[in-house]
Design an enzyme around this catalytic site. Structure first.
Site, PDB file in Angstrom:
ATOM      1  N   LYS A 115      -1.261  -9.270   2.870  1.00  0.00           N
ATOM      2  CA  LYS A 115      -0.475  -8.822   4.033  1.00  0.00           C
ATOM      3  C   LYS A 115      -1.331  -7.837   4.817  1.00  0.00           C
ATOM      4  CE  LYS A 115       3.215  -5.893   3.722  1.00  0.00           C
ATOM      5  NZ  LYS A 115       2.747  -4.743   4.522  1.00  0.00           N
ATOM      6  N   ASP A 126       0.838  -1.213   0.000  1.00  0.00           N
ATOM      7  CA  ASP A 126       0.000   0.000   0.000  1.00  0.00           C
ATOM      8  C   ASP A 126       0.867   1.256   0.000  1.00  0.00           C
ATOM      9  OD1 ASP A 126       0.867  -0.183   2.604  1.00  0.00           O
ATOM     10  OD2 ASP A 126      -1.098   0.126   3.526  1.00  0.00           O
ATOM     11  N   SER A 127       2.196   1.069   0.011  1.00  0.00           N
ATOM     12  CA  SER A 127       3.106   2.192  -0.234  1.00  0.00           C
ATOM     13  C   SER A 127       2.828   2.799  -1.605  1.00  0.00           C
ATOM     14  CB  SER A 127       4.572   1.728  -0.151  1.00  0.00           C
ATOM     15  OG  SER A 127       4.776   0.565  -0.944  1.00  0.00           O
ATOM     16  N   GLU A 134       9.364  -4.226  10.263  1.00  0.00           N
ATOM     17  CA  GLU A 134       9.807  -2.962   9.664  1.00  0.00           C
ATOM     18  C   GLU A 134      10.264  -1.966  10.723  1.00  0.00           C
ATOM     19  OE1 GLU A 134       6.967  -1.043   7.055  1.00  0.00           O
ATOM     20  OE2 GLU A 134       8.266   0.727   6.817  1.00  0.00           O
ATOM     21  N   GLU A 165      -1.291  -5.333   8.610  1.00  0.00           N
ATOM     22  CA  GLU A 165      -0.445  -4.763   9.657  1.00  0.00           C
ATOM     23  C   GLU A 165      -1.053  -5.018  11.038  1.00  0.00           C
ATOM     24  OE1 GLU A 165       0.418  -0.634   8.947  1.00  0.00           O
ATOM     25  OE2 GLU A 165       1.093  -1.014   6.892  1.00  0.00           O
ATOM     26  N   ASP A 190      -1.200  -6.003  -0.245  1.00  0.00           N
ATOM     27  CA  ASP A 190      -1.511  -5.382   1.050  1.00  0.00           C
ATOM     28  C   ASP A 190      -3.002  -5.139   1.198  1.00  0.00           C
ATOM     29  OD1 ASP A 190       0.616  -5.060   2.775  1.00  0.00           O
ATOM     30  OD2 ASP A 190       1.255  -3.138   1.918  1.00  0.00           O
TER      31      ASP A 190
END
Ligand code: KIV
Length: 289
Positions: A135, A66-67, A204, A137, A105
Site C-alpha cells: 500500500k 506503518d501505523s 481515510e 499513500e 505499507d
C-alpha cells in the site's frame, strides 16, 4: 535472507492450521461488480505473528500498516518508520496467517522519488515478507508509480484523503475535504489511483459524502477508515478497536477495553509475586513421585 523459515520446535507460532488458499488481489478486486460490493470487505491492521493468527479467520485482508510506528514503536508519526521495520513485521504477519491477503505499507521515503524507486522498495518488501500486496499513500502524483508497479507484478492498494505520511504538509490529522476545492482534489486523487490500476484503495478521514461519492465513482473497491458505511469495506487499527489506548479517535468503535484488562492482569500478578502466592505448586517443577 528469507524470513519465511520457522523453527516450530522453538517458536510459539504454529504452522498453518488448514492448508488454505489465500485471498488474492484479483479476488478482492472482483468483489466489486457493477459498482457494488455485495459483501463488504473486512480489513484490520496486524503487526505481530500472534495477532495475525487471531485476526486471520475473520478478515479478508490484514494490513501491516506503518501505523506500527506509533502503535508498536511509540514514534510521534509514521515519518521515521523504516523498511527494516516494515519487512520484519510483514514477515511475522505472513507467518501468522494463512487465509487473509497480507498487504504491507511502503514507508515514507521509499517510493515517492520515482516509479523505479517504488519498484525497488516494493519488490524488496514482497521478497522479504511474502506479502501479496503493498500500500502507498498519494493520489494523482503517485499514479505513475501505481501503474508501474501494477504492470510489473506488484498488486497495489492506494490511499487517499487523510494521508498520515503527509502530516507536515497537511498540518495535522483533522478530517479532510470540508472545503469544496479540497473535496474535488480528493475525488480526483481517487479517480487517478483507480485509473492507474490499484486493485483497491483506502479512503481515510474524509467527509462522509466524499467517501460515498468515491465509492460510487471508482471501479476498485474502496476501504474506508473515518469515511462512510457506503464504502466497499472497512479497516481499523487493531489496537484502537481493542481499546489499547486511552484516546479514541471519533471514527473508531472500541470493541473491547484491553488496556484496562491488561492493567488488571498485571496488578494481580504483581500482588501475587509480592505476597509470594505466585508461583504456586501448579507452576513449579518437582521430582516425579
Ligand atoms: O498505517 C495504517 O495502519 C493505515 C490504516 C490506518 C489504513 O494506513
Amino acid at each position: 535472507m528469507s524470513t519465511f523459515t520457522m523453527d516450530t520446535s522453538t517458536s510459539r507460532a504454529t504452522p498453518a492450521p488448514v492448508p488454505g488458499k489465500r485471498v488474492t488481489a484479483p479476488l478482492i478486486r472482483a468483489r466489486k461488480v457493477d459498482g457494488k460490493t455485495a459483501q463488504p470487505i473486512v480489513m484490520l491492521t496486524a503487526y505481530t505473528m500472534r495477532m495475525a493468527q487471531l485476526l486471520d479467520p475473520h478478515c479478508d485482508m490484514l494490513l501491516v500498516g506503518d501505523s506500527l510506528g506509533q502503535v508498536i514503536y511509540g514514534l510521534p508519526s509514521t515519518i521515521p518508520v523504516t523498511m527494516e521495520m516494515m519487512c520484519a513485521h510483514g514477515a511475522a504477519v505472513v507467518r501468522g496467517s494463512w487465509h487473509a491477503l497480507v498487504a504491507v505499507d511502503m514507508p515514507f521515503g521509499s517510493y515517492e522519488a520515482s516509479p523505479g524507486q517504488a519498484f525497488e522498495s516494493a519488490s524488496r518488501i514482497m521478497k522479504e515478507t511474502g506479502c501479496a500486496a503493498v500500500k502507498l499513500e498519494g493520489g494523482e502524483a503517485m499514479a505513475p508509480a501505481i501503474e508501474f508497479l501494477s504492470q510489473r507484478g506488484i498488486p497495489v492498494i492506494g490511499h487517499v484523503g487523510l494521508t498520515p505520511q503527509a502530516v507536515n504538509v497537511l498540518g495535522g490529522y483533522a478530517a479532510r475535504g470540508r472545503e469544496e476545492r479540497e473535496a474535488e482534489k480528493i475525488v480526483a486523487d481517487a479517480r487517478a489511483v483507480d485509473a492507474a490500476g490499484a486493485f483497491c484503495m483506502v479512503v481515510e478521514g474524509v467527509m462522509e459524502e466524499i467517501a460515498t461519492l468515491i465509492a460510487a465513482q471508482v471501479s476498485a473497491p474502496v476501504i474506508g477508515i473515518g469515511a462512510s458505511a457506503d464504502c466497499d469495506g472497512q479497516v481499523l487499527v487493531i489496537d484502537d478497536m481493542l481499546g489499547m489506548f486511552e484516546r479514541t479517535p471519533r471514527f473508531v468503535k472500541r470493541y473491547d477495553d484491553l488496556a484496562t484488562r491488561i492493567g488488571d492482569a498485571a496488578r494481580s500478578y504483581a500482588e501475587e509475586v509480592r505476597a509470594r502466592r505466585f508461583p504456586s505448586a501448579d507452576q513449579t517443577y518437582r521430582p516425579k513421585s
